[in-house]
Design an enzyme around this catalytic site. Structure first.
Site, PDB file in Angstrom:
ATOM      1  N   HIS A   1     -18.371 -25.013 -11.239  1.00 61.18           N
ATOM      2  CA  HIS A   1     -17.293 -24.519 -12.095  1.00 61.18           C
ATOM      3  C   HIS A   1     -17.194 -22.996 -12.020  1.00 61.18           C
ATOM      4  O   HIS A   1     -16.092 -22.425 -12.030  1.00 61.18           O
ATOM      5  CB  HIS A   1     -17.543 -24.921 -13.555  1.00 61.18           C
ATOM      6  CG  HIS A   1     -17.463 -26.385 -13.809  1.00 61.18           C
ATOM      7  ND1 HIS A   1     -18.547 -27.131 -14.214  1.00 61.18           N
ATOM      8  CD2 HIS A   1     -16.425 -27.256 -13.720  1.00 61.18           C
ATOM      9  CE1 HIS A   1     -18.184 -28.389 -14.376  1.00 61.18           C
ATOM     10  NE2 HIS A   1     -16.911 -28.498 -14.082  1.00 61.18           N
TER      11      HIS A   1
ATOM     12  N   ARG B   1     -24.330 -34.060 -13.459  1.00 59.09           N
ATOM     13  CA  ARG B   1     -25.223 -35.226 -13.416  1.00 59.09           C
ATOM     14  C   ARG B   1     -26.632 -34.866 -12.951  1.00 59.09           C
ATOM     15  O   ARG B   1     -27.592 -35.566 -13.256  1.00 59.09           O
ATOM     16  CB  ARG B   1     -24.657 -36.298 -12.486  1.00 59.09           C
ATOM     17  CG  ARG B   1     -23.328 -36.892 -12.919  1.00 59.09           C
ATOM     18  CD  ARG B   1     -22.822 -37.853 -11.857  1.00 59.09           C
ATOM     19  NE  ARG B   1     -21.551 -38.451 -12.210  1.00 59.09           N
ATOM     20  CZ  ARG B   1     -20.369 -37.925 -11.917  1.00 59.09           C
ATOM     21  NH1 ARG B   1     -20.316 -36.773 -11.262  1.00 59.09           N
ATOM     22  NH2 ARG B   1     -19.245 -38.521 -12.269  1.00 59.09           N
TER      23      ARG B   1
END
Length: 314
Positions: free
Chosen positions: A36, A181
């Site tokens: 991100h 994750r």
């Protein structure tokens, strides 16, 4: 700046538009990480204002435990990467009683993500944010190329005045793509997951050598996946326009694989839009693996620790 509601976000966006400034957006579920950060960095570099949105989309997330994210950590990472503002919101604002409008793209989302995917809901969430923020440009990572392509098509179909920009995948040196994750996995499990990328890149290299039968390519790659604690859910080569499994390799295409472990699906993809990418590999961004077994701190590592963009060279 943190704007903790849609109304506060709207006031900010209206003011930016009044000043005639360009807006770059990055739309997220929260649990921000270095992937991100790269999206945010580019949005900030290429626009007057960079806006990050954080909302764990309740129509997109599978039923189960509550989505894990720390808003304060996300704010720190976003602002540290160059964001002008982070907008967060709630279910009550995003999907109030009576909400019933969804972006329909037929069975394309199902083809792109398989029977367990929720791309229809993901695309709806992204389009709602784009309509709200009215960005000049919106940034999506190639790690999630299926969603990125579907959002780009939806923007074109709905005549939205927004450019969708793709950003290279951020990977560890062993090939594993950065994902929220990964906080559930230790270093040895990361090393095990790396064999999935090796198999995907093997497929690309064999296709570059002229092997055109997708079935043969997949058969040659599967033995390279050395899983003990994971299971291979799928290994596919699909057309980037149709998302249908290819028989004979044709550009553009996507090589995708999904590993399953700890009850989580861990996808990886290589997007091959042209001949140069087929021959040289995508311009992925490579960073060092963490030294510690504790991966929980990955989300808050400094943006300055990322490496420079480079071609695949593993």
């Amino acid at each position: 700046m943190h704007l903790a509601s849609l109304s506060a976000g709207k006031t900010f966006i209206t003011d930016v538009a009044r000043r005639g400034q360009t807006i770059g957006t990055v739309h997220t579920l929260g649990a921000l990480h270095l992937g991100h950060a790269e999206l945010i960095r580019r949005a900030a570099a290429e626009n007057d204002v960079a806006i990050v949105t954080v909302y764990p989309n309740k129509i997109q997330l599978s039923p189960g435990p509550e989505y894990e994210f720390n808003l304060e950590d996300d704010i720190a990472l976003a602002l540290g990467a160059g964001a002008s503002a982070l907008i967060s919101t709630t279910d009550a604002e995003m999907f109030p009683p009576g909400y019933r409008t969804f972006v329909s793209q037929g069975d394309y989302p199902l083809r792109a993500s398989g029977p367990h995917g929720l791309l229809k809901e993901g695309v709806t969430g992204c389009i709602r944010w784009i309509c709200f923020a009215r960005p000049t440009r919106s940034y999506f990572g190639l790690k999630d190329i299926g969603q990125a392509l579907l959002v780009k098509q939806a923007v074109a179909d709905l005549l939205l005045d927004c450019e969708i920009r793709f950003v290279p995948t951020v990977r560890y040196r062993n090939g594993v793509p950065i994902s929220s994750r990964l906080r559930h996995f230790n270093r040895s499990e990361l090393d095990e997951l790396s064999s999935l990328f090796m198999a995907l890149d093997h497929l690309r290299k064999e296709a570059a050598r002229g092997v055109s039968c997708a079935k043969s390519l997949i058969a040659s790659a599967k033995p390279l996946i050395k899983f003990r604690r994971f299971e291979l859910e799928s290994l596919r080569i699909v057309g980037a326009d149709s998302f249908e499994d290819q028989g004979q390799i044709e550009l553009p295409f996507i090589i995708s694989g999904i590993a399953v472990g700890h009850g989580l699906r861990v996808p990886d993809k290589i997007y091959v839009p042209d001949q140069d990418t087929l021959l040289d590999g995508p311009a992925d961004i490579w960073i060092d693996l963490p030294e510690s077994e504790d991966l929980m701190s990955l989300h808050t590592r400094r943006l300055g620790e990322t490496g420079c963009g480079s071609r695949i060279g593993l």
